[in-house]
Structure formats: C-alpha cells, structure tokens
Write an enzyme that holds these catalytic residues in place. Structure first.
Site, mmCIF file in Angstrom:
data_model
loop_
_atom_site.group_PDB
_atom_site.id
_atom_site.type_symbol
_atom_site.label_atom_id
_atom_site.label_comp_id
_atom_site.label_asym_id
_atom_site.label_seq_id
_atom_site.Cartn_x
_atom_site.Cartn_y
_atom_site.Cartn_z
ATOM 1 C CG HIS A 342 -1.788 -0.966 1.273
ATOM 2 N ND1 HIS A 342 -3.121 -0.894 0.950
ATOM 3 C CD2 HIS A 342 -1.829 -2.455 1.694
ATOM 4 C CE1 HIS A 342 -3.896 -2.020 1.030
ATOM 5 N NE2 HIS A 342 -2.998 -2.931 1.538
ATOM 6 C CE LYS A 530 -6.334 14.145 0.236
ATOM 7 N NZ LYS A 530 -6.762 12.476 -0.527
ATOM 8 N NE ARG A 531 -3.831 10.209 10.278
ATOM 9 C CZ ARG A 531 -3.412 8.951 11.002
ATOM 10 N NH1 ARG A 531 -3.757 7.845 11.118
ATOM 11 N NH2 ARG A 531 -1.973 9.402 11.684
ATOM 12 C CE LYS A 536 -2.760 10.837 2.970
ATOM 13 N NZ LYS A 536 -3.143 9.987 1.978
ATOM 14 C CB THR A 638 -10.204 4.653 -0.870
ATOM 15 O OG1 THR A 638 -9.677 4.870 0.245
ATOM 16 C CG2 THR A 638 -9.703 3.419 -1.422
ATOM 17 C CE LYS A 642 -14.179 5.786 1.143
ATOM 18 N NZ LYS A 642 -13.243 5.688 2.147
HETATM 19 C C1 26Q Z 1 3.542 0.655 10.523
HETATM 20 C C2 26Q Z 1 4.371 0.366 11.343
HETATM 21 C C3 26Q Z 1 4.100 0.877 12.683
HETATM 22 C C4 26Q Z 1 2.705 1.390 13.082
HETATM 23 C C5 26Q Z 1 1.953 1.818 12.274
HETATM 24 C C6 26Q Z 1 2.318 1.433 10.810
HETATM 25 C C7 26Q Z 1 1.357 1.512 9.578
HETATM 26 C C8 26Q Z 1 -0.090 1.625 9.886
HETATM 27 C C9 26Q Z 1 -0.804 2.065 8.868
HETATM 28 C C10 26Q Z 1 1.733 2.055 8.336
HETATM 29 C C11 26Q Z 1 1.098 2.180 7.137
HETATM 30 C C12 26Q Z 1 -0.598 2.339 7.528
HETATM 31 C C13 26Q Z 1 -1.544 2.682 6.451
HETATM 32 C C14 26Q Z 1 -1.253 2.947 5.477
HETATM 33 C C15 26Q Z 1 -2.112 3.550 4.559
HETATM 34 O O1 26Q Z 1 -3.289 3.624 4.779
HETATM 35 N N1 26Q Z 1 -2.122 3.513 3.134
HETATM 36 C C16 26Q Z 1 -3.025 3.674 2.109
HETATM 37 O O2 26Q Z 1 -3.708 2.454 1.591
HETATM 38 C C17 26Q Z 1 -4.602 3.069 0.630
HETATM 39 C C18 26Q Z 1 -5.545 1.660 0.622
HETATM 40 O O3 26Q Z 1 -4.842 0.828 -0.287
HETATM 41 C C19 26Q Z 1 -4.331 3.651 -0.368
HETATM 42 O O4 26Q Z 1 -5.529 4.073 -1.105
HETATM 43 C C20 26Q Z 1 -3.515 5.029 0.007
HETATM 44 O O5 26Q Z 1 -2.776 5.461 -1.337
HETATM 45 C C21 26Q Z 1 -2.436 4.602 1.144
HETATM 46 O O6 26Q Z 1 -1.655 5.709 1.424
#
Ligand code: 26Q
Length: 800
Positions: A342, A530-531, A536, A638, A642
C-alpha cells in the site's frame, strides 16, 4: 425503494417486544426512561437476533470448501447500525417501527461510536472488502485485533491538535460476540497470552449470507494471581494481567512511519498466531490432518507487511507441530499467502531489528533465517552477484525486511492502482519484478456503494434508482453508466443540484453544531479530507487559500464565487510537521474568517476529529474534491472515489487512482494539474525550489507568512521549521521534498478554472453527473471479485 435488498421479514410487534425486553433485562429500564445509547444497544441486539441463524448457516456452508482470510492490523469499520439496516433491506421499516415507539432512528444512529480501529485508507479498504465479500457471497473471514482504544479522538485547542483516548467500548459493543471457547494461547519468549475472539457479523446486501470479522483481545491466562493478592501484593498481582492486556490496548496512530516498538511487534505476532491456530484447529475438525491439503482450503491475504510474520509462523506450526519437512511447509506457505503493498514511500517499508525478534520470537527468527538462506541460494543459482543479493536479502545489516520476506514467500504481490503497480514493477521493486514477473499483479482499490452512496446520500440514491428504473446499481455499480443519457437533461441536472444543495445544508448544520462555525451552503464546498501528511500536500491547498485571500484584499471587487474550504485530518501525534500544518491552517482560518472586509467571500474550516461517520456527511456535500498529492506518492487513494461517486469533480494530480478516475470520467470533467511522475523523476536531483519562490508571483508572500509574524505558532517553532523544510530541506531530505513550489502556479490556474466553470450551473451539474455515471469501476465488489478469481481461486457460495 428496497426491491432486491428486502430479504428479511420483520415482525413489528415481536421486534418492539424484543427491544423492550432487552432494555428491561440489560438496564432495568422501560422505553420511557431509557437513554439513547441504551435504545441503540437494545435495537442492535434485536437485529443480531434476526440474523443469527443465517450467520451460522453461512459459516457452515463456507467450512466445506476453500476460504480466504484477510489478515489486517486495521479494520476501520465506522458505525454498524445504519449500514446493517440498509444491507438487510429494512431501514425504512425499522424507522417506521421506531417512530411508532416515539424513537427517532437518526438520533439512535448518531449515538453509535465509530469503530475506529484503523488509521486511514488501508483500514477502511479492509472494511469495504469485508462488506463486498459478504454481498458477493464470498467465503472470506477477516482477522485482526480488537483494540480497546481506536485511533485517538482529535480536538483543537488554540488551533493545535489535542489527542484524547477513543473509548469506543464505553457503552459496550452490541455488534460483537465473545467466543470464549475458541480462545487460543499465543507464546512469546517472555510469557503466554490468551487470545479471545470477538466475532462481528458482516451483513451482505440483498443476500442471506453473513460473513465474519474475528478480532482478538489479549488477556492474561490467569485473571488474578490469588497467592500474591492474598499476600497483599496487589500491584504485583495485577502486573501480569496488565502486561498481557497491553497488547490489544491501543492502535498505533501512525499511517506511514515505521515504528520499531516491541509492543507493535507483539501486536502483529499476537493476532497472526491466533488467526493461524484458529485456521489449523478448524482444518483438523473439518478435513482431518493431511496437511498436504491445507493449501486447497486456504488463501491468506496479507494487508501490507503488518501481518507478514504469518509466513514464518505458519512454517513453524507446520514443521514443529504438524511434522512437515521444510520444503513441504514452504510449498504450502507459498501457495497459501499473497501480499498487498500500500505504499511507495521507501521510509515506510517495515523493517525489524534482529535483536528484537530474537528476544521475543526466537524460533520464528530461526525460520526467517532459514528462508533467507534458501533465498540467497536461489539468487546465487540464478547467477546474481554479491551486491544484488545484498540489496534483496531478507536479513541485512541486522534488520529484517518484511516486504522482501513477503515478496519472496508469496505467490502474488499486488499494488492498489495501475500507476502504483507500474511504479512497483518498473521502479521501486524492479529488481524483484525482473526475477518474478508473474507474481506482480494490479488490483485497483474500490469502495462499497452501500455505505458510500446508498446509506450516506439517500437523496442521490433515490434519484439514481428512479432514473435507472430500479436499484440494480446497488449490487452492480457499472449500471450507473446508463445515467449518462441524462447529461443534457435540464430537469435531471437541476435535481442533481438540488440534492447537492440539501446535502450542503445538512453539513452546514452539523458543522455549526460541532465546530461552532457558520458556513454558507451557497458557496462552493471545496473539501480535502484524509490523513495529514506532507506528501498529501495540505500545505499546497493552504498556500493557495492564502494567496487567494491576499488577491482579494488587493482587489475587493474580484469576481469570484464564494468558497468554503473545508479540511479534515488527523496528524500522527509524533509527527511534528503535520501538526504544524494543522496549526498553520487554523491560523489562516482565524485570519480569514474574522476579516469582515472580504464580505464572507471565502471561509476556511478545519473540522475536528475527521472519521468515517464525519466522512459520510462530508462526501455527499462536496462540490470539489482535493486530491493533490505529489505525483508518484499516493498509492491509490479511496476518498477520491467516494467524492466521485457522490457527484464531485476532482481537482488533482496524475497520481494513484486519480489517473483511472479521470480516464473513466474524462479530463474535461475534472481539473488535472501539476507535474507528472516522469517529470518529477527527471527533475528531482536538480530541483531548486528557490527559483519558484522568487519568481512565481504571490508565492513568496504566502510562504513568508511562516516566518514574518503574520501568524503565531505559540513559540513552538513549528512554522519556522516548515519554512526551513521548504527552502533549505533537512538532513534527511531535499528542500521542498514534495514539490509544492513547483506545482503552485499550475494549481492556482486549475483553481481559477474551477471558479470560472462553477458559475455555469448546468454545465457544472453535467460534470457531476458524468462523474457519477463513470464511477462503476470503483466498486469494491469489482475489486474483491478480482482478488477472489485471480489470487485466491475461490467461488461465491450463496446460502439458501
Ligand atoms: C506501521 C508500523 C508501525 C505502526 C503503524 C504502521 C502503519 C500503519 C498504517 C503503516 C501504514 C499504515 C497505513 C497505510 C495506508 O493507509 N496506506 C493507504 O492505503 C490505501 C489503501 O490501499 C491507499 O488508497 C492509500 O493511497 C495509501 O496511502
């Protein structure tokens, strides 16, 4: 309007009695004196009662053949009630029943806490996939962690982000069932922990099938050490319990940065090991102990690298506990697992310290070492040299690379949008693609139209159903294409504008109640939700707003449409710059919103605590969707889908799924700007943002507000740090790492175009309509069917 959705017959009187009985048993109350959250619980439990038999039947049907398992550290489910009523086809009926009981369904829906067990896109994607699997009658189970506290609740104080705990379980969770008897034990070097499953039904739309999300809670094997307690060593007695429970206590609030915490590793291993034990137990029950057949019954999807420890863990179970040899176990693992990537950001690729692994998972580490050895041998026999092998080794310089482990061990690695997959294949993972080309697949993300249209935008849903002469679109989103024939129909276009307007009124009311800010539903609602992350580029949006404000000050008669800029975003608590950007935007909002001289032409609102349920009010009310990441950085997005589905044109870069959105809906119906991936690649090593800073009219003026005293950052140094990051860079990155200055002028031009084109209301409505009509591709039903057919090899199994 229900048609296909109606698969459940409600006995009204029985339902009423159920609700009243539950209020009585659970709270000792009657309808009259029950609180809203109690009514919510009673109603939800009554719905659970309705579905129990179908749920059991579904699981039973699934257990006979091959199933898929979605392993994810995050499931961002949001609220359940409204969605479940919609999917059961009983929303209107229940509303009526409740009316007769003097209960307002809407108020009951609003009392439900979001299940916020995810950070953003990745967690929400998992939630959409669960819902689509059920709707498509696919045998898919979700496995994850039942965090006691989800992603923090966000408030603003003096414009700064404040985090508070998200106690989402404070009134209980009527949508889950604790399955004590299916608990398993997870072993760490420093002790054992009990994993207790909580099952939540995933109700499909227009089908009796009900799937399962199984989330594990960590508990101590021994509730209380009575011996210590009796010796009045209370703290010691509680210590063991706390240590175990800490594992599922809280979700990590990071969405890209890797976090090398011991607890994080324990979380990962905890739910993965529990899930695999669960699969093994059921496999033995249903199919005996011939493990050569295991792969015929299981497909396991790894949602990013977070659950990748499942690979050595399944090896361990097969070898140590079931007696397979290494090669047989490897063959099983290779066939069973697949991995979704991702992220493109290098710094986000997960790596773990060898010592950390050794200290709590020594046997798992040994197996990773064996896998690494096997891999090096394989590369060697393919003729690769020392350097290439080093760059691909799973263990290198005392670190374990989870992404490398995933690609090597699984039969499929997929990106989440076409551009993203191409970047993986030809750039980021090109060494891997060269060796294993057949493993790389694209699965463009999607969203469920049940939540993101039918539930959250009832006005538009009803119009679509009327225009299409039925509601088949709810389970077949490509039907929307037939709306295109209305693109010049003024009655339809006006109706579309009317619906948008009433959604904007609903949002304005909600914002006034929750943020204390009045906004004008007749202005353009320009929304970025978004985050919060540098890539971004919320900062690009902010700079443009400030530039527009200064131009307005200079030229008060400037003929622009009124506009309300709306932001929603949480910043990771440790992400200093992201927090600085929030404060900066809040300062801009304060300046602009209090300046009477601009006649309310523009307003800025940063809503607090953006989450799934807030999104359900924001997406339907948007006039323009901000998707402005630096090209090449957003894997898919995503939220962009929406907005599109709710009739909102995109202002965006050629990044992630934007590329496919624009391909479907046409460039003329969206506002594309900025450097493309190839251009960024070409200029990145010689990029000099100062050139733009000095030359692009207006840019210096807005950037300098970070340091010239226009705004107050409360002496935190946040604004100056942002300024330096843009003009000088930092030890770990070049100046203006995300090319904000480079794209600024082009973004402004695109924004001016939005302003001009919005004025022609009918032609604007036509763009909205064409966006809706071409959103069919972005249903998660399509995505999940692709996973089912092309990665998992599983079929739909509808229960009778
Ligand atoms: C990793 C290590 C320790 C703590 C947290 C994490 C962690 C947690 C969540 C690393 C990454 C995430 C989330 C990533 C994420 O949301 N990526 C998004 O995924 C979406 C679904 O595929 C995409 O549409 C987005 O482009 C992408 O940014």
């Amino acid at each position: 309007m229900e048609g296909k959705g109606l698969i459940m017959k409600i006995n009204k009187e029985r339902l009423k009695t159920n609700i009243e009985d539950i209020l009585k048993i659970k709270y000792g109350k009657t309808l009259k004196n029950a609180k809203n959250h109690e009514k919510f619980n009673a109603l939800s439990k009554s719905i659970m009662l309705l579905i129990t038999d179908n749920w059991k039947e579904s699981l039973n049907t699934y257990s006979k053949g091959k199933q898929a398992y979605y392993l994810s550290a995050e499931f961002l489910m949001g609220r359940a009630l409204g969605n479940n009523l919609i999917n059961l086809g009983i929303y209107d009926e229940i509303k009526e029943v409740l009316n007769e009981m003097d209960i307002n369904l809407n108020e009951i829906e609003e009392i439900e806490e979001d299940a916020g067990l995810g950070n953003g896109g990745l967690g929400r994607l998992a939630a959409c996939f669960m819902e689509s699997s059920a709707t498509k009658n696919l045998p898919v189970t979700g496995y994850g962690i039942r965090y006691s506290y989800g992603l923090f609740k966000q408030k603003f104080k003096d414009g700064f982000q404040i985090e508070e705990v998200d106690n989402w379980l404070k009134y209980g969770d009527p949508w889950s069932i604790r399955r004590e008897e299916e608990s398993v034990i997870v072993n760490f070097k420093d002790g054992k922990v009990k994993a207790v499953p909580y099952d939540t039904p995933i109700i499909g739309y227009g089908t009796k099938n009900i799937n399962r999300l199984r989330l594990y809670k960590a508990e101590a094997l021994q509730e209380l050490d009575l011996e210590l307690f009796n010796e009045q060593e209370y703290e010691k007695a509680a210590r063991n319990k706390n240590k175990a429970e800490d594992i599922s206590k809280v979700l990590y609030p990071n969405d890209t940065k890797r976090e090398g915490q011991l607890l994080r590793l324990k979380q990962q291993y905890f739910f993965v090991s529990a899930a695999l034990q669960d699969m093994i137990n059921k496999f033995k029950e249903n199919h005996g102990s011939d493990f050569s057949k295991f792969k015929d019954y299981h497909a396991i999807q790894l949602n990013d690298t977070h659950p990748v420890v499942a690979i050595p863990e399944l090896m361990r179970i097969l070898i140590d506990e079931e007696g397979l040899d290494f090669e047989k176990a490897w063959d099983t693992v290779h066939n069973v697992f697949s991995y979704t990537n991702h992220t493109i950001l290098r710094e986000a690729l997960e790596q773990w310290d060898v010592d950390l692994y050794k200290s709590i998972l020594p046997r798992v580490y040994q197996i990773i070492k064996e896998i690494n050895k096997k891999f090096i041998k394989e590369l060697g026999s393919l003729g690769y040299g020392y350097e290439r092998i080093n760059s691909m080794k799973i263990i290198y310089k005392n670190r374990i690379s989870m992404a490398w482990l995933a690609i090597y061990a699984t039969h499929a690695t997929n990106g989440v949008a076409k551009l993203h997959t191409d970047i993986l294949k030809y750039q980021e993972l090109k060494d891997w693609y060269e060796i294993y080309p057949e493993r790389f697949l694209n699965k463009t993300n999607g969203i469920t139209q049940r939540r993101w249209l039918k539930l959250c935008n009832k006005g538009l849903s009803n119009l679509i159903t009327k225009l299409l002469g039925g509601d088949e679109w709810v389970t077949n989103l490509t039907m929307l294409k037939n709306l295109e024939k209305y693109k010049d129909d003024e009655i339809v276009l006006n109706k579309l504008l009317e619906i948008k307007h009433s959604n904007k009124e609903r949002l304005a009311k909600y914002i006034e109640e929750n943020e204390g800010i009045k906004i004008n539903p007749n202005s353009i609602f320009d929304i970025q939700i978004k985050r919060l992350h540098e890539y971004k580029r919320q900062l690009l949006n902010a700079f443009h707003i400030l530039d527009l404000y200064y131009r307005l000050k200079e030229n008060p008669d400037m003929d622009i449409e009124k506009r309300t800029f709306i932001f929603g975003a949480k910043a990771a608590p440790g992400y200093f710059r992201a927090k600085g950007i929030i404060k900066f935007i809040n300062e801009i909002a304060k300046l602009i919103n209090n300046d009477k001289s601009i006649n309310n032409k523009i307003k800025v609102v940063f809503v607090q605590n953006y989450r799934v349920s807030y999104g359900e009010k924001l997406f339907p009310a948007a006039d323009i969707s901000e998707q402005i990441s630096t090209a090449g950085k957003e894997a898919s997005g995503t939220g962009n889908m929406k907005f599109m589905l709710n009739g909102t044109p995109t202002i965006g870069t050629y990044d992630g799924a934007n590329v496919e959105i624009v391909k479907e809906a046409g460039e003329e119906n969206n506002f594309i700007f900025g450097a493309k991936v190839e251009e960024i690649e070409k200029i990145k090593d010689t990029y000099n943002p100062k050139k733009y800073y000095e030359k692009v009219p207006g840019l210096k003026k807005v950037v300098d507000t970070l340091i010239n005293g226009t705004f107050d950052d409360g002496d935190t140094g946040m604004f100056e740090e942002l300024y330096t990051s843009l003009l000088e860079g930092a030890s770990w990155h070049r100046a203006d790492n995300y090319f904000i200055f480079k794209d600024f002028d082009d973004y402004r031009k695109a924004q001016n175009k939005v302003d001009v084109e919005y004025k022609d209301r009918l032609s604007w409505a036509k763009k909205c309509l064409i966006n809706i009509a071409n959103a069919g591709k972005f249903s998660s039903d399509r995505t999940i069917m692709e996973y089912a057919k092309e990665i998992w090899s599983i079929d739909s199994r509808k229960i009778k």
